[in-house]
Design a protein around this motif. Structure first.
Motif, short mmCIF file in Angstrom:
data_model
loop_
_atom_site.label_atom_id
_atom_site.label_comp_id
_atom_site.label_asym_id
_atom_site.label_seq_id
_atom_site.Cartn_x
_atom_site.Cartn_y
_atom_site.Cartn_z
N ARG A 13 -2.84 3.68 -10.44
CA ARG A 13 -3.04 3.17 -9.09
C ARG A 13 -4.24 2.25 -9.02
O ARG A 13 -5.20 2.40 -9.78
CB ARG A 13 -3.23 4.32 -8.09
CG ARG A 13 -2.03 5.25 -8.02
CD ARG A 13 -2.00 6.02 -6.75
NE ARG A 13 -0.74 6.75 -6.63
CZ ARG A 13 -0.21 7.14 -5.48
NH1 ARG A 13 -0.83 6.86 -4.36
NH2 ARG A 13 0.92 7.79 -5.45
N GLU B 75 -9.94 2.64 2.37
CA GLU B 75 -9.44 2.67 1.00
C GLU B 75 -7.92 2.60 1.00
O GLU B 75 -7.25 3.38 1.67
CB GLU B 75 -9.91 3.93 0.27
CG GLU B 75 -11.39 3.95 -0.04
CD GLU B 75 -11.79 5.16 -0.85
OE1 GLU B 75 -10.95 6.08 -1.00
OE2 GLU B 75 -12.93 5.18 -1.36
N HIS B 76 -7.38 1.64 0.24
CA HIS B 76 -5.94 1.45 0.14
C HIS B 76 -5.49 1.78 -1.28
O HIS B 76 -6.10 1.30 -2.26
CB HIS B 76 -5.56 0.01 0.47
CG HIS B 76 -5.97 -0.42 1.84
ND1 HIS B 76 -5.08 -0.52 2.88
CD2 HIS B 76 -7.18 -0.80 2.34
CE1 HIS B 76 -5.70 -0.94 3.96
NE2 HIS B 76 -6.99 -1.11 3.66
N ASN B 77 -4.44 2.56 -1.43
CA ASN B 77 -3.87 2.89 -2.74
C ASN B 77 -2.64 2.04 -3.00
O ASN B 77 -1.77 1.90 -2.12
CB ASN B 77 -3.49 4.37 -2.79
CG ASN B 77 -4.68 5.26 -3.10
OD1 ASN B 77 -5.15 5.29 -4.24
ND2 ASN B 77 -5.19 5.94 -2.09
N SER C 258 0.35 1.43 -6.00
CA SER C 258 0.93 1.93 -7.25
C SER C 258 1.22 0.79 -8.22
O SER C 258 1.79 -0.24 -7.84
CB SER C 258 2.22 2.69 -6.96
OG SER C 258 2.86 3.08 -8.17
N SER D 164 0.84 -1.20 0.00
CA SER D 164 0.00 0.00 0.00
C SER D 164 0.87 1.25 0.00
O SER D 164 1.97 1.27 0.58
CB SER D 164 -0.91 0.02 1.23
OG SER D 164 -1.76 -1.10 1.25
N LEU E 161 -7.22 1.07 -6.41
CA LEU E 161 -7.92 1.51 -5.21
C LEU E 161 -8.69 0.31 -4.67
O LEU E 161 -9.63 -0.18 -5.30
CB LEU E 161 -8.87 2.66 -5.53
CG LEU E 161 -9.63 3.26 -4.34
CD1 LEU E 161 -8.65 3.88 -3.35
CD2 LEU E 161 -10.63 4.31 -4.81
N GLN F 259 -9.32 0.53 -10.85
CA GLN F 259 -8.07 1.08 -11.33
C GLN F 259 -8.25 2.53 -11.71
O GLN F 259 -9.16 2.89 -12.45
CB GLN F 259 -7.57 0.27 -12.55
CG GLN F 259 -6.21 0.72 -13.06
CD GLN F 259 -5.68 -0.20 -14.15
OE1 GLN F 259 -6.03 -1.37 -14.22
NE2 GLN F 259 -4.82 0.33 -15.00
N ARG F 260 -7.42 3.39 -11.15
CA ARG F 260 -7.42 4.82 -11.45
C ARG F 260 -6.05 5.22 -11.97
O ARG F 260 -5.12 5.40 -11.20
CB ARG F 260 -7.75 5.63 -10.19
CG ARG F 260 -9.02 5.21 -9.46
CD ARG F 260 -10.26 5.63 -10.20
NE ARG F 260 -11.46 5.09 -9.58
CZ ARG F 260 -12.09 5.61 -8.53
NH1 ARG F 260 -11.60 6.71 -7.96
NH2 ARG F 260 -13.20 5.07 -8.06
#
Length: 432
Positions: free
Chosen positions: A283, A252-254, A256, A238, A285, A279-280
Motif C-alpha cells: 500500500r 491519510e489516504h491508503n 493499494s 483510495s 500511504l 510505501q508500506r
C-alpha cells in the motif's frame, strides 16, 4: 551465523573443561536455555538492523533507477513487462488530412509531419540544429493523381526532454534525491516540420505518405522510432475512507498497489497539497489536505530484469551506480568526494567503459578548448552560481569500443552527475 557458531564452540570447550558431571549438566542447561537464546536473539536483531540501514542507504539508487531506450514501432509490445512509451500517442496510428495541416499552420505557423531519430554524433547534430537547412519532399494523398511538393526542416524535439524535467519535479516534491537520467537518445530526436502547404491541394484529401529527400543526411535518418522508459502513469483510487491526522489539518489516504507489485517505486503527482508519501508493503500511504476519497495520479518506476526475448534497437541506458557500503554511507550524510581517486571511482561506478573511459581531470580558469559535453539537467536552476568567476573542472575521456555516435552524450551524462557533486565549478568534458 558464523558468530553464533564460534560462540557455541567456545561454550562447548568450557563445558568439556568442567570435571564434575553434575556441574557440567547444570552449566550446559543454563547456557542453552538462557545465554545462547539471548545471544542468538541479539544477533538476529543486529542483522535486521544492518539490513534496514543498508536498505535505507540504497533506496534512491536501487529502487528509483531510471532506464531509457528506443525501439522500432513495429516491434513494440504494449504488454511489455518493463518499458513503456514516453509518449502514448507514439504507438497509435496517425492519420491526418490537408485540413488538419492548414489549421495547424494558421494557428501555430507550422505542422509536425513526423518524428525521426538522427544517428549521429553530438557535434554533428549541433551543426544540423544551427543550420536550419530546408529539404524538399512530396505528399501523397488518397487521390493518387498528383503528388504535392513541400519543403520541410529539421528541428530538435523537446517533448521528451520536458518529461525528464517533469520527472525531476516529481522526485523533488516526493522528497527523493535526484540523479541525472541517462537519456542520450532523447537529444537526437527531431521533428520534421512543415511550414507551408500547397494552396491547390484539396483540403479533404487524406495524407497517405510523406517522402523527404534529406540529401547527405539521408543515412542518418531513422524512421518510426519510439523513445521508451521504465516509468508508467497510473490513476489509482483510495481504499476506504481518509483518516484524519493528529493535527486535524491533513488526512491519510491508503492506495493499494498489490496489483502492480511492491518491488517497484512509486511517486505521487503533487498537485493536491500532498505532504508526504510512503510505501508500506502493498500500500501507498499519502498524507494530504484533501479530505475526500479520490483517484490519484501515481507514477510507477518498474524494477524488473530484462526478458531473454526482449529486442531493442540500441542498448538500454540506466543511471544506477554500483556502490560500496562506505560510499552509500558517505552519500547518506552528504560527505563530498574529495580526491581524484574518489572522483575516478565515482565515475567508473556507472559502468560506462564500453562507451567512454574516464582518464583524468584538471582545474583551470578557462577550458583549453570548447567543451564537448552538455548539461543533462538544464531544468535545475542555480541562481547562486557566478558563472564568470567559476573555475572550470575539466574531465578527460577517451572513446570506448561501442556506439561511437552516443559517446559524447554518455560523457555528458557523467559530467552532469559530477556537476551535481561540484556546484562551485563549471564542469565540462573533452574527448582525447
Amino acid at each position: 551465523m558464523k558468530k553464533s557458531n564460534s560462540m557455541k564452540e567456545m561454550i562447548l570447550k568450557e563445558i568439556q573443561s568442567i570435571p564434575a558431571i553434575e556441574e557440567r549438566i547444570l552449566f550446559k542447561n543454563l547456557m542453552e536455555e538462557v545465554f545462547l537464546e539471548l545471544y542468538e536473539k541479539n544477533e538476529q536483531m543486529y542483522e535486521e538492523l544492518e539490513k534496514r540501514v543498508q536498505d535505507e542507504l540504497a533506496y534512491d539508487v536501487n529502487r528509483y533507477r531510471i532506464r531509457t531506450g528506443v525501439i522500432e514501432k513495429q516491434f513494440f509490445d504494449v504488454s511489455h513487462h518493463l518499458m513503456f512509451p514516453m509518449e502514448g500517442s507514439d504507438v497509435q496510428k496517425k492519420s491526418y488530412n490537408a485540413t488538419d495541416i492548414a489549421q495547424a499552420l494558421e494557428e501555430d505557423g507550422e505542422f509536425v509531419l513526423m518524428k525521426v531519430l538522427l544517428h549521429c554524433d553530438y557535434q554533428q547534430i549541433q551543426k544540423i540544429w544551427n543550420s536550419e537547412i530546408e529539404f524538399e519532399g512530396i505528399l501523397q494523398t488518397d487521390k493518387p493523381e498528383k503528388d504535392w511538393k513541400i519543403t520541410v526542416r529539421l528541428r530538435q524535439n523537446m517533448d521528451y526532454l520536458k518529461k525528464i524535467g517533469q520527472l525531476y519535479q516529481l522526485f523533488i516534491k516526493n522528497g527523493i534525491p535526484w540523479q541525472t537520467v541517462n537519456a542520450p537518445y532523447l537529444y537526437k530526436m527531431a521533428d520534421v516540420v512543415l511550414t507551408h502547404l500547397p494552396e491547390a491541394i484539396p483540403k479533404t484529401e487524406i495524407i497517405q505518405k510523406v517522402e523527404i529527400q534529406f540529401r547527405e543526411y539521408q543515412p542518418l535518418i531513422c524512421y518510426n522510432i519510439i523513445p521508451i522508459w521504465n516509468v508508467c502513469k497510473l490513476n489509482l483510487e483510495s481504499v476506504g475512507f481518509p483518516v484524519p491526522c493528529e493535527e486535524h489539518k491533513n488526512f491519510e489516504h491508503n492506495i493499494s498497489i498489490q496489483k502492480y507489485g511492491t518491488q517497484h517505486a512509486y511517486l505521487a503527482e503533487d498537485d493536491l497539497d500532498i505532504q508526504s508519501i510512503s510505501q508500506r508493503k502493498d500500500r501507498l500511504l499519502i498524507t494530504s489536505k484533501v479530505s475526500d476519497a479520490k483517484k490519484w495520479n501515481i507514477y510507477m518506476i518498474r524494477n524488473v530484469e530484462d526478458s531473454k526475448i526482449d529486442r531493442y534497437l540500441y542498448p538500454l541506458m540506466e543511471n544506477e551506480r554500483k556502490e560500496t557500503f562506505t560510499e552509500k554511507f558517505q552519500r547518506k550524510w552528504e560527505q563530498r568526494v574529495k580526491t581524484k581517486a574518489e572522483l575516478s571511482r565515482f565515475i567508473r561506478g556507472f559502468g560506462m567503459e564500453n562507451y567512454v573511459i574516464y582518464q583524468d581531470c584538471a582545474i583551470a580558469d578557462e577550458f583549453e578548448k570548447e567543451k564537448e559535453t552538455y548539461s543533462m539537467n538544464p531544468f535545475i536552476e542555480d541562481e547562486m552560481r557566478d558563472y564568470q568567476a567559476q573555475k572550470k573542472l575539466i574531465l578527460y575521456f577517451i572513446p570506448g569500443p561501442e556506439e561511437a555516435w552516443l559517446q559524447r552524450d554518455i560523457a555528458s551524462f557523467l559530467v552532469s552527475e559530477v556537476q551535481r557533486l561540484y556546484p562551485e565549478y563549471e564542469c565540462g568534458g573533452i574527448m582525447r
